[in-house]
Design an enzyme around this catalytic site. Sequence first.
Site, mmCIF file in Angstrom:
data_model
loop_
_atom_site.group_PDB
_atom_site.id
_atom_site.type_symbol
_atom_site.label_atom_id
_atom_site.label_comp_id
_atom_site.label_asym_id
_atom_site.label_seq_id
_atom_site.Cartn_x
_atom_site.Cartn_y
_atom_site.Cartn_z
ATOM 1 N N TYR A 1 37.994 -12.927 -24.800
ATOM 2 C CA TYR A 1 39.012 -11.875 -24.683
ATOM 3 C C TYR A 1 38.431 -10.741 -23.851
ATOM 4 O O TYR A 1 37.530 -10.035 -24.292
ATOM 5 C CB TYR A 1 39.412 -11.414 -26.086
ATOM 6 N N THR B 1 46.066 -5.498 -31.608
ATOM 7 C CA THR B 1 47.366 -5.072 -32.138
ATOM 8 C C THR B 1 47.374 -5.067 -33.658
ATOM 9 O O THR B 1 48.139 -4.332 -34.278
ATOM 10 C CB THR B 1 48.474 -5.990 -31.584
ATOM 11 N N ILE C 1 49.160 -13.992 -24.899
ATOM 12 C CA ILE C 1 48.937 -13.417 -26.228
ATOM 13 C C ILE C 1 49.624 -12.065 -26.195
ATOM 14 O O ILE C 1 49.162 -11.135 -25.542
ATOM 15 C CB ILE C 1 47.447 -13.335 -26.576
ATOM 16 N N LYS D 1 41.639 -14.900 -22.899
ATOM 17 C CA LYS D 1 42.736 -13.936 -22.830
ATOM 18 C C LYS D 1 42.332 -12.897 -21.794
ATOM 19 O O LYS D 1 41.410 -12.113 -22.008
ATOM 20 C CB LYS D 1 42.980 -13.281 -24.192
#
Length: 290
Positions: free
Chosen positions: A132, A44, A202, A160
């Site tokens: 992740y 992001t 997250i 994540k």
Amino acid sequence: MFKGSIVAIVTPFTNGAVDQEKLRELVEFQITNGTDAIVPCGTTGESSTLDYDEHMDVVKIVIEQVNKRVPVIAGTGSNSTAEAIELSRKAKEAGADGVLLVTPYYNKPTQEGLVRHYTAIADAVAIPQILYNVPGRTGVNMLPETVARLAPHKNIVAIKEATGSLQQASEILALCGDQIDVLSGDDFITFPMMACGAKGVISVLANIMPKAVADLTDAFFAGDLETARRLHLNTLKISNAMFIESNPIPVKTALGLMGKCSDEVRLPLCPMSEGNKAKLTAIMKEYQLI
């Protein structure tokens, strides 16, 4: 170690440059509204189009502005193991509380390659590390069995999980037990993932609705499942709206509509289409965000 509402914060730009003042304001907006930790330079945060100096500047600015009020987890992943180690070392030196390491993208390592990649980073840098997994963006899915091989490492503390699959998240939790924490990587399944044992999210949505996301995770931890369920269902529409185009185009467009920062993104990302912007605007009005 890291739990609750963890925002994957955007990197604001003005005229092509990182807008440091707006970044500091966004950090304050998050902390004021109950966010539990902040991730700069994740997906992001457009980490893939930040150069090295910009990347480290963003991490340092967030650490400085947070001033130890909440943990800062720096995005330091790369498709180069050596680069991921270097970024992780620099983040630790800057004062980060942890690092977030996306699976290597484009070069599509095998599961054995993933184990060696993450083990090399964990051996090289003594900082809490979050794996992740986001195969929709990287082209490789880190399987639960692979996570289980990595979970015993003392520096690997969480994953994540952003496959959007409750089955995969459940398999990780079943295989790993208390060896590793699972964090949702998708706002639209945070509540069901927490019901399976995840410790939080997250979040992309927290960029524009930090209090709602924090209230959801807080309610869950307090045992108020009805409030958590209600918040989950109430935010579902806008959570989905954050992905009507490639992240972070929608969330930056939303922040622009709210007057929080410019909606500027870096090529090859481009401004949202007028049709989708109209849809997003209507949804934001429903939620009284504008």
